[in-house]
Design an enzyme around this catalytic site. Structure first.
Site, PDB file in Angstrom:
ATOM      1  N   HIS A  85       5.090  -2.569   7.123  1.00 44.09           N
ATOM      2  CA  HIS A  85       5.787  -1.292   7.379  1.00 44.09           C
ATOM      3  C   HIS A  85       6.151  -0.975   8.783  1.00 44.09           C
ATOM      4  O   HIS A  85       5.727  -1.191   9.773  1.00 44.09           O
ATOM      5  CB  HIS A  85       4.378  -0.153   7.131  1.00 44.09           C
ATOM      6  CG  HIS A  85       4.021  -0.232   5.892  1.00 44.09           C
ATOM      7  ND1 HIS A  85       2.730  -0.038   5.514  1.00 44.09           N
ATOM      8  CD2 HIS A  85       4.753  -0.378   4.738  1.00 44.09           C
ATOM      9  CE1 HIS A  85       2.584  -0.233   4.110  1.00 44.09           C
ATOM     10  NE2 HIS A  85       3.705  -0.317   3.658  1.00 44.09           N
ATOM     11  N   GLU A  88       4.731   0.863  11.714  1.00 41.40           N
ATOM     12  CA  GLU A  88       3.314   0.623  12.092  1.00 41.40           C
ATOM     13  C   GLU A  88       3.502  -0.937  12.915  1.00 41.40           C
ATOM     14  O   GLU A  88       3.548  -1.920  12.687  1.00 41.40           O
ATOM     15  CB  GLU A  88       2.366   0.434  10.921  1.00 41.40           C
ATOM     16  CG  GLU A  88       2.292   1.481  10.043  1.00 41.40           C
ATOM     17  CD  GLU A  88       1.698   1.290   8.703  1.00 41.40           C
ATOM     18  OE1 GLU A  88       1.170   0.314   8.391  1.00 41.40           O
ATOM     19  OE2 GLU A  88       1.854   2.097   7.805  1.00 41.40           O
ATOM     20  N   HIS A 191      -1.505  -3.421   9.932  1.00 43.32           N
ATOM     21  CA  HIS A 191      -0.819  -2.204   9.690  1.00 43.32           C
ATOM     22  C   HIS A 191      -1.523  -1.221  10.575  1.00 43.32           C
ATOM     23  O   HIS A 191      -2.351  -1.754  11.349  1.00 43.32           O
ATOM     24  CB  HIS A 191      -1.299  -1.784   8.308  1.00 43.32           C
ATOM     25  CG  HIS A 191      -0.631  -2.471   7.083  1.00 43.32           C
ATOM     26  ND1 HIS A 191       0.377  -1.989   6.266  1.00 43.32           N
ATOM     27  CD2 HIS A 191      -0.817  -3.607   6.605  1.00 43.32           C
ATOM     28  CE1 HIS A 191       0.701  -2.792   5.480  1.00 43.32           C
ATOM     29  NE2 HIS A 191       0.072  -3.817   5.567  1.00 43.32           N
ATOM     30  N   GLU A 284      -6.131  -2.560   9.314  1.00 49.08           N
ATOM     31  CA  GLU A 284      -5.325  -1.301  10.055  1.00 49.08           C
ATOM     32  C   GLU A 284      -6.236  -1.359  11.177  1.00 49.08           C
ATOM     33  O   GLU A 284      -7.149  -1.064  11.648  1.00 49.08           O
ATOM     34  CB  GLU A 284      -5.907  -0.094   9.153  1.00 49.08           C
ATOM     35  CG  GLU A 284      -5.668  -0.146   7.669  1.00 49.08           C
ATOM     36  CD  GLU A 284      -4.299   0.075   7.459  1.00 49.08           C
ATOM     37  OE1 GLU A 284      -3.438   0.871   8.121  1.00 49.08           O
ATOM     38  OE2 GLU A 284      -3.685  -0.062   6.353  1.00 49.08           O
TER      39      GLU A 284
HETATM   40 ZN   LIG Z   1       0.970   0.173   6.445  1.00 49.85          ZN
END
Ligand SMILES: [Zn+2]
Ligand SMILES: *[C@@H]1O[C@H](CO)[C@@H](O)[C@H](O)[C@H]1NC(C)=O
Ligand SMILES: *[C@@H]1O[C@H](CO)[C@@H](O)[C@H](O)[C@H]1NC(C)=O
Ligand SMILES: *[C@@H]1O[C@H](CO)[C@@H](O)[C@H](O)[C@H]1NC(C)=O
Ligand SMILES: *[C@@H]1O[C@H](CO)[C@@H](O)[C@H](O)[C@H]1NC(C)=O
Length: 452
Positions: A85, A88, A191, A284
């Site tokens: 992404h 990110e 992410h 994450e």
């Molecule tokens: Zn992401």
């Protein structure tokens, strides 16, 4: 020109002393950095592009290891993917720092040396460079998340649980092709927008995999261990504190089953696991997707031990070669661990090798290959990461008798979505429609805002 060259020299000299600067490098700077590393450390690095983004930026992968240019038998392949992404961005920064850390410490730091001598590490710092270049420096919102065509790359892979026959984006195709060139064993994609280690499955068709709101894979014990390895090696993740955006979402021990958090279709981690027999987590690693640069050193310190510990997990379980009666390695032999019915059975690669991440214990493994007797053996698997090697166990097959020419039927991937689309279509009309529409809408809006 001379001034420019001098500046470049000065810059590389300074960075070789002080390490890589903690800031956001744009795509041109990143490419320059990776080429410098490739030139400075030719013995242990190999730089190549796996394809191009929609806007034509190269998708650079740096390989690190004692033999960076080619696979060697017994050396597992590991990968990290960042910045899928585009907005990110912490993963992208940390992966460049990781490259700096590994290259500058090889043959100096024993852990780094053993790591690069025993495994081959592939790093794709940015899977979505176009998105990065178009990102707003913002903590929450999605500007820059998608690729140039406005597609979410983490929804664009083939899905195991539902049919998503849409066109694959260039970045996604590049990764799919990349997975065919190497047999990756373990992987993570990085992410931001939360702090949690999420593991497969991300999707479900509400079959037997759905248990207590989680979509459970046959290797759930291994994924659970892998996710906890990351969260507990991270300075904070295991505390499970939620970011302010996620108030109400609690992550016990800083981990979650992907589906349990929120279901998604076309994700990269399920694709890696189901079709490339590569166990992948979605990490994450920051509440803020695009934090101020001054926070980057702290984020590196928090994640560095976790990134290293996770890489070492590539040595879990058992590995080896499957050979025919002449001792020749065979490709596509099915290697199954009793009790683990993978949607696509694990198979030997073109070198006849298999890798199976398993927690310590006793396992019964069955090897099947056409024209040969089925071989079943029980083996005791120790904890490999401590010794930087999984247990090596080779299988020597015997040809089956001419009289019994029935070779074991080839085992294909079971495709749950085919069976279940049918049942899905047969949904009872009596299902009240309005509440589910409202729920879906609310979920959609929430996800748009909070997606990570
Ligand atoms: Zn992401
Ligand atoms: C990496 O370095 C080698 C020389 O060691 C060079 O031949 C190669 O072209 C470099 N790769 C890239 C992508 O710059
Ligand atoms: C790693 O490999 C290098 C190059 O072959 C060798 O010199 C070194 O002793 C090895 N170190 C360890 C810890 O395996
Ligand atoms: C595994 O098998 C060995 C015998 O081969 C046995 O001694 C041991 O207790 C078993 N371990 C487990 C965890 O079952
Ligand atoms: C629909 O309802 C019928 C009768 O109530 C039931 O037998 C059937 O299993 C239901 N089908 C689905 C897909 O829920």
């Amino acid at each position: 020109m001379l001034v420019f060259t001098l500046c470049l020299y000065l810059w590389s000299w300074l960075s070789s002393i002080h390490g890589l600067e903690f800031r956001y490098h744009n795509s041109v700077e990143m490419e320059q950095y990776l080429k410098d590393i490739n030139r400075t450390y030719p013995e242990i690095t190999h730089l190549h592009s796996i394809g191009q983004s929609v806007e034509g930026r190269e998708l650079w992968v740096l390989i690190l290891g004692q033999h960076p240019r080619e696979h060697r038998t017994g050396i597992p392949e590991f990968k990290y993917v960042g910045n899928m992404h585009g907005n990110e961005v912490v993963g992208r920064v940390l992966l460049l720092q990781l490259i700096d850390y590994l290259t500058s410490r090889y043959l100096k730091d024993p852990l780094v040396t053993r790591m690069l001598n025993s495994s081959r590490v592939h790093i794709l710092p940015s899977m979505n460079p176009d998105g990065f270049e178009s990102s707003a420096r913002d903590c929450i919102y999605a500007v820059g998340r998608y690729n140039k065509n406005g597609v979410d790359l983490n929804r664009n892979f083939p899905d195991a649980f539902e049919s998503n026959e849409e066109e694959r984006e260039k970045e996604v195709r590049a990764v799919m092709d990349w997975l065919k060139t190497e047999t990756f064993v373990l992987s993570a994609n990085l992410h931001g927008g939360a702090v949690v280690a999420s593991y497969p499955y991300d999707n479900s068709n509400k079959g037997s995999e759905l248990q207590g709101g989680k979509s459970i894979s046959p290797d759930d014990d291994v994924f659970f261990h892998l996710a906890r390895t990351y969260s507990f090696s991270h300075t904070e993740m295991h505390n499970g504190d939620s970011c302010t955006d996620f108030v109400g979402t609690e992550f016990v021990d800083g981990i979650t089953n992907g589906y349990h958090w929120y279901p998604l279709s076309g994700g990269m981690q399920d694709y890696n696991y189901v079709w490339a027999q590569c166990l992948e987590l979605t990490l994450e690693i920051s509440c803020c997707k695009f934090p101020p640069e001054k926070q980057l050193p702290g984020l590196w310190e928090a994640n560095r031990p976790a990134l290293l510990a996770y890489m070492q997990q590539v040595h879990l379980g058992v590995k080896g070669v499957v050979m025919d009666s002449y001792g020749k390695p065979v490709q596509n032999a099915v290697v199954e661990v009793a009790g683990r019915k993978n949607l696509c059975p694990f198979r030997t690669d073109r070198n006849g090798e298999y890798y199976r991440l398993l927690l310590p214990g006793n396992y019964t493994i069955t090897v099947t290959y056409p024209g040969h007797k089925t071989l079943t053996q029980t083996i005791k698997v120790p904890y490999g990461p401590d010794s930087f090697s999984a247990l090596t166990h080779n299988f020597l097959l015997q040809q089956s008798d001419k009289s019994s020419t029935v070779s074991p039927s080839p085992q294909y991937c079971t495709t749950p979505h085919l069976e279940n689309t049918a049942t899905g279509l047969m949904m009872n009309n009596s299902t009240p429609l309005l509440p589910s529409v409202i729920t879906a809408l609310t979920l959609f809006i929430l996800q748009r805002l909070l997606q990570s």
